[in-house]
Design an enzyme around this catalytic site. Structure first.
Site, PDB file in Angstrom:
ATOM      1  N   GLY A  48       0.649  -1.906   0.280  1.00  0.00           N
ATOM      2  CA  GLY A  48      -0.114   0.281   0.104  1.00  0.00           C
ATOM      3  C   GLY A  48       0.960   1.511   0.173  1.00  0.00           C
ATOM      4  O   GLY A  48       1.683   1.544  -0.756  1.00  0.00           O
ATOM      5  N   ASP A  49       0.453   2.047   0.763  1.00  0.00           N
ATOM      6  CA  ASP A  49       1.201   3.448   0.945  1.00  0.00           C
ATOM      7  C   ASP A  49       2.156   3.540   1.976  1.00  0.00           C
ATOM      8  O   ASP A  49       2.442   4.516   3.145  1.00  0.00           O
ATOM      9  CB  ASP A  49       0.375   4.748   0.973  1.00  0.00           C
ATOM     10  CG  ASP A  49      -0.637   4.441   1.914  1.00  0.00           C
ATOM     11  OD1 ASP A  49      -0.957   3.608   2.373  1.00  0.00           O
ATOM     12  OD2 ASP A  49      -1.377   5.662   2.183  1.00  0.00           O
TER      13      ASP A  49
END
Length: 237
Positions: free
Chosen positions: A150-151
């Site tokens: 993800g981030d």
């Protein structure tokens, strides 16, 4: 008289290829056949050897690709969680030996999901790749930047002389993340919530424990308003 080379048999006649062929035809045919067979075998062995070397090189390349796929993030090329823990364990071992400091910075982007939803996943992936490159450029060669998914990113800052140097490098990460990114015809601005854990200052000496402390500090940074750096155990003023 012929055997003893007495006249008129003392003169050697003219040697012709036809005479040689007529007398040694069988031997020449057998020898030529063997030469052709041997040449063919040598050529076949050379071809097989080349094929074997090519196949060996291809297998070695595939092995390296599989190894890299198992230890690196497919999108950014950064180390993944598996390689991160290995690098962090080595950094801790070096810190124990040389009495230095290791910092783990857990980075979570603020506002990435709205950008990803608005501009599309391809633009979001391009943004993550650009962010990864910027963060790597901000770190030293001895540091490791990994993507957990993800981030979420984690930076391992090794061989540090003191706490101040650790937070100086983390502030540099935060600074490059706050700069605008040209994306899909516009400028995108993001920030990050970063949690920092230190070895040996924070009292744990296992890689997964240090990452967990940094993760908890990151959530505290988000809870306190985002776009900030939080230490696992802040020093009282």
């Amino acid at each position: 008289m012929r055997r003893l080379r007495f006249p008129p048999f003392d003169r050697v006649g003219e040697l012709k290829w036809q005479d040689v062929w007529d007398r040694y035809r069988a031997a020449i045919l057998v020898g030529s056949g063997l030469t052709v067979v041997l040449a063919g075998l040598v050529a076949l062995l050379l071809v097989k050897q080349r094929q074997l070397l090519t196949e060996r090189a291809r297998l070695a390349e595939l092995k390296n690709e599989y190894k890299r796929a198992a230890t690196h993030d497919a999108l950014t090329g950064l180390p993944n969680r598996l390689l991160l823990h290995d690098r962090l364990a080595h950094a801790i071992a070096r810190a124990k030996r040389y009495e230095s400091l290791v910092a783990v910075a857990f980075v979570d982007l603020d506002g990435f999901k709205p950008v990803n939803d608005r501009l599309g996943h391809d633009a979001g992936d391009a943004l993550l790749v650009a962010l990864a490159r910027r963060m790597q450029d901000a770190l030293r060669e001895t540091d490791t930047l990994a993507r957990l998914g993800g981030d979420e990113f984690v930076a391992v800052l090794a061989d540090l002389p003191d706490r101040e140097m650790a937070f100086k490098l983390v502030d540099r990460l935060n600074e490059v993340l706050s700069q605008p990114f040209p994306l899909a015809g516009e400028e995108v601005r993001l920030s990050a919530s970063i949690g920092v854990a230190l070895y040996p200052a924070d009292g744990v000496d296992e890689a997964d424990q240090l990452v967990r402390l940094a993760d908890q500090a990151m959530y505290r940074a988000k809870r306190d308003g985002k776009n900030r750096v939080a230490a696992a155990f802040p020093i009282a003023a």
